[in-house]
Design a protein around this motif. Structure first.
Motif, mmCIF file in Angstrom:
data_model
loop_
_atom_site.group_PDB
_atom_site.id
_atom_site.type_symbol
_atom_site.label_atom_id
_atom_site.label_comp_id
_atom_site.label_asym_id
_atom_site.label_seq_id
_atom_site.Cartn_x
_atom_site.Cartn_y
_atom_site.Cartn_z
ATOM 1 N N GLU A 98 11.925 66.470 7.192
ATOM 2 C CA GLU A 98 11.110 66.058 6.037
ATOM 3 C C GLU A 98 11.566 64.705 5.494
ATOM 4 O O GLU A 98 12.544 64.110 5.959
ATOM 5 C CB GLU A 98 11.143 67.158 4.976
ATOM 6 N N ASN A 99 10.818 64.233 4.484
ATOM 7 C CA ASN A 99 11.065 62.897 3.934
ATOM 8 C C ASN A 99 10.704 62.899 2.460
ATOM 9 O O ASN A 99 9.765 63.593 2.047
ATOM 10 C CB ASN A 99 10.188 61.883 4.698
ATOM 11 N N ALA A 100 11.441 62.088 1.662
ATOM 12 C CA ALA A 100 11.151 61.993 0.231
ATOM 13 C C ALA A 100 9.717 61.525 -0.012
ATOM 14 O O ALA A 100 9.107 61.894 -1.025
ATOM 15 C CB ALA A 100 12.141 61.044 -0.432
ATOM 16 N N ALA A 101 9.192 60.738 0.896
ATOM 17 C CA ALA A 101 7.758 60.418 0.880
ATOM 18 C C ALA A 101 7.083 61.524 1.701
ATOM 19 O O ALA A 101 7.028 61.455 2.933
ATOM 20 C CB ALA A 101 7.512 59.044 1.485
ATOM 21 N N TYR A 102 6.658 62.559 1.031
ATOM 22 C CA TYR A 102 6.347 63.843 1.690
ATOM 23 C C TYR A 102 5.532 63.759 2.986
ATOM 24 O O TYR A 102 5.878 64.409 3.975
ATOM 25 C CB TYR A 102 5.621 64.781 0.710
ATOM 26 N N PRO A 103 4.417 62.979 3.023
ATOM 27 C CA PRO A 103 3.600 63.019 4.253
ATOM 28 C C PRO A 103 4.295 62.415 5.468
ATOM 29 O O PRO A 103 3.826 62.574 6.587
ATOM 30 C CB PRO A 103 2.350 62.187 3.895
ATOM 31 N N VAL A 104 5.402 61.737 5.231
ATOM 32 C CA VAL A 104 6.120 61.097 6.337
ATOM 33 C C VAL A 104 6.900 62.131 7.171
ATOM 34 O O VAL A 104 7.213 61.912 8.340
ATOM 35 C CB VAL A 104 7.065 59.995 5.791
ATOM 36 N N GLY A 105 7.175 63.281 6.581
ATOM 37 C CA GLY A 105 7.901 64.333 7.291
ATOM 38 C C GLY A 105 7.161 64.749 8.556
ATOM 39 O O GLY A 105 5.940 64.589 8.677
ATOM 40 N N THR A 106 7.932 65.271 9.523
ATOM 41 C CA THR A 106 7.345 65.620 10.821
ATOM 42 C C THR A 106 7.643 67.082 11.146
ATOM 43 O O THR A 106 8.750 67.569 10.912
ATOM 44 C CB THR A 106 7.911 64.704 11.923
ATOM 45 N N CYS A 107 6.656 67.738 11.707
ATOM 46 C CA CYS A 107 6.792 69.145 12.081
ATOM 47 C C CYS A 107 7.731 69.306 13.274
ATOM 48 O O CYS A 107 7.887 68.397 14.104
ATOM 49 C CB CYS A 107 5.442 69.730 12.458
ATOM 50 N N ALA A 108 8.283 70.497 13.374
ATOM 51 C CA ALA A 108 9.218 70.820 14.455
ATOM 52 C C ALA A 108 8.596 70.626 15.832
ATOM 53 O O ALA A 108 9.243 70.132 16.763
ATOM 54 C CB ALA A 108 9.673 72.272 14.295
ATOM 55 N N GLU A 109 7.329 71.006 15.973
ATOM 56 C CA GLU A 109 6.691 70.936 17.286
ATOM 57 C C GLU A 109 6.581 69.496 17.765
ATOM 58 O O GLU A 109 6.805 69.186 18.943
ATOM 59 C CB GLU A 109 5.291 71.564 17.231
ATOM 60 N N ARG A 110 6.236 68.589 16.843
ATOM 61 C CA ARG A 110 6.069 67.189 17.256
ATOM 62 C C ARG A 110 7.424 66.525 17.489
ATOM 63 O O ARG A 110 7.564 65.698 18.386
ATOM 64 C CB ARG A 110 5.215 66.432 16.235
ATOM 65 N N VAL A 111 8.421 66.883 16.676
ATOM 66 C CA VAL A 111 9.772 66.363 16.925
ATOM 67 C C VAL A 111 10.225 66.775 18.334
ATOM 68 O O VAL A 111 10.749 65.967 19.114
ATOM 69 C CB VAL A 111 10.763 66.892 15.864
ATOM 70 N N THR A 112 9.979 68.030 18.680
ATOM 71 C CA THR A 112 10.486 68.575 19.942
ATOM 72 C C THR A 112 9.742 68.001 21.143
ATOM 73 O O THR A 112 10.365 67.573 22.135
ATOM 74 C CB THR A 112 10.360 70.112 19.934
ATOM 75 N N ILE A 113 8.417 67.975 21.058
ATOM 76 C CA ILE A 113 7.655 67.431 22.190
ATOM 77 C C ILE A 113 7.916 65.934 22.328
ATOM 78 O O ILE A 113 8.078 65.416 23.439
ATOM 79 C CB ILE A 113 6.154 67.747 22.044
ATOM 80 N N GLY A 114 8.023 65.224 21.203
ATOM 81 C CA GLY A 114 8.342 63.796 21.275
ATOM 82 C C GLY A 114 9.687 63.570 21.954
ATOM 83 O O GLY A 114 9.842 62.661 22.769
ATOM 84 N N THR A 115 10.658 64.421 21.635
ATOM 85 C CA THR A 115 11.979 64.324 22.272
ATOM 86 C C THR A 115 11.865 64.528 23.776
ATOM 87 O O THR A 115 12.433 63.767 24.570
ATOM 88 C CB THR A 115 12.932 65.375 21.667
ATOM 89 N N ALA A 116 11.089 65.542 24.187
ATOM 90 C CA ALA A 116 10.924 65.811 25.621
ATOM 91 C C ALA A 116 10.215 64.648 26.312
ATOM 92 O O ALA A 116 10.586 64.257 27.427
ATOM 93 C CB ALA A 116 10.133 67.107 25.818
ATOM 94 N N VAL A 117 9.237 64.081 25.632
ATOM 95 C CA VAL A 117 8.463 63.002 26.250
ATOM 96 C C VAL A 117 9.331 61.756 26.448
ATOM 97 O O VAL A 117 9.281 61.120 27.504
ATOM 98 C CB VAL A 117 7.200 62.692 25.411
ATOM 99 N N VAL A 118 10.161 61.438 25.469
ATOM 100 C CA VAL A 118 11.013 60.259 25.660
ATOM 101 C C VAL A 118 12.129 60.525 26.668
ATOM 102 O O VAL A 118 12.730 59.594 27.194
ATOM 103 C CB VAL A 118 11.590 59.694 24.332
ATOM 104 N N GLN A 119 12.357 61.813 26.973
ATOM 105 C CA GLN A 119 13.301 62.141 28.059
ATOM 106 C C GLN A 119 12.604 62.133 29.416
ATOM 107 O O GLN A 119 13.219 62.399 30.434
ATOM 108 C CB GLN A 119 13.947 63.511 27.809
#
Ligand SMILES: O=c1ccn([C@H]2C[C@H](O)[C@@H](CO)O2)c(=O)[nH]1
Length: 177
Positions: free
Chosen positions: A65-86
């Motif tokens: 999450e982020n103090a600017a609320y909409p900037v926070g990212t869901c777990a699914e997108r964090v995880t898939i983004g991590t896999a994609v950059v790998q």
């Protein structure tokens, strides 16, 4: 087979959407563990996620999450983004698992369903774990029917020809959507 079962009770030889009992067990343990790494001081809603790749690798993530609320990212997108950059691409993800602290379990939000759609097959299982570790399983297609994906976009030739009008193709795509 019931789609609502305790993750730890599977016999190792059982296949759930083509996954062995031990693969499902690993998915459940890793997404629940990832939940503990969530950064969610604003919502206090922890979401953990794990992916099983075709090479056997597990990729984990959690909501950030982020103090600017909409900037926070869901777990699914964090995880898939991590896999994609790998290096993972469409066809490399066999299953996705998500864990939250509620029962019945939370399902991926609409934005995440579309994000998953970019990189996963429509018949890929999405395991959703509740606060007790019990899971509900649905395919991506069940969560996101008639979805839009990269293959729907027009090629430069199709744009030059005024679009795509192959009725047979669009009909079969609709059927598989
Ligand atoms: O599918 C979802 C839905 C919500 N969240 C996160 C976003 C936010 O940090 C918190 C509350 O919405 O849960 C996810 O990670 N995945």
């Amino acid at each position: 087979m019931s789609s609502h079962t305790k993750g730890h009770a599977r016999h190792d030889t059982a296949l759930i959407h083509g996954l062995s009992g031990s693969e499902v067990q690993t998915l459940s343990e890793t997404c629940i563990e990832a939940k503990g790494r969530a950064y969610c001081p604003y919502s206090n809603f922890r979401v953990g996620c794990s992916l099983l790749l075709t090479n056997g690798t597990i990729v984990q993530g959690a909501n950030v999450e982020n103090a600017a609320y909409p900037v926070g990212t869901c777990a699914e997108r964090v995880t898939i983004g991590t896999a994609v950059v790998q290096g993972a691409r469409k066809g490399d993800i066999r299953a996705i698992a998500v864990a939250t602290d509620i029962s019945p379990p939370a399902s991926p939000c609409g934005m995440c369903r579309q994000f998953i759609r970019e990189f996963c097959e429509l018949n890929m299982p999405v395991f959703m774990y509740d606060k007790e570790g019990k899971s509900t399983i649905m395919t991506l297609e069940q969560l996101l029917p008639m979805s839009f994906g990269p293959e729907k976009l027009l090629s430069t030739d199709e744009i030059a020809n005024g679009g795509r009008d192959d009725l047979a193709r669009s009909t079969s795509e609709l059927g598989n959507a």
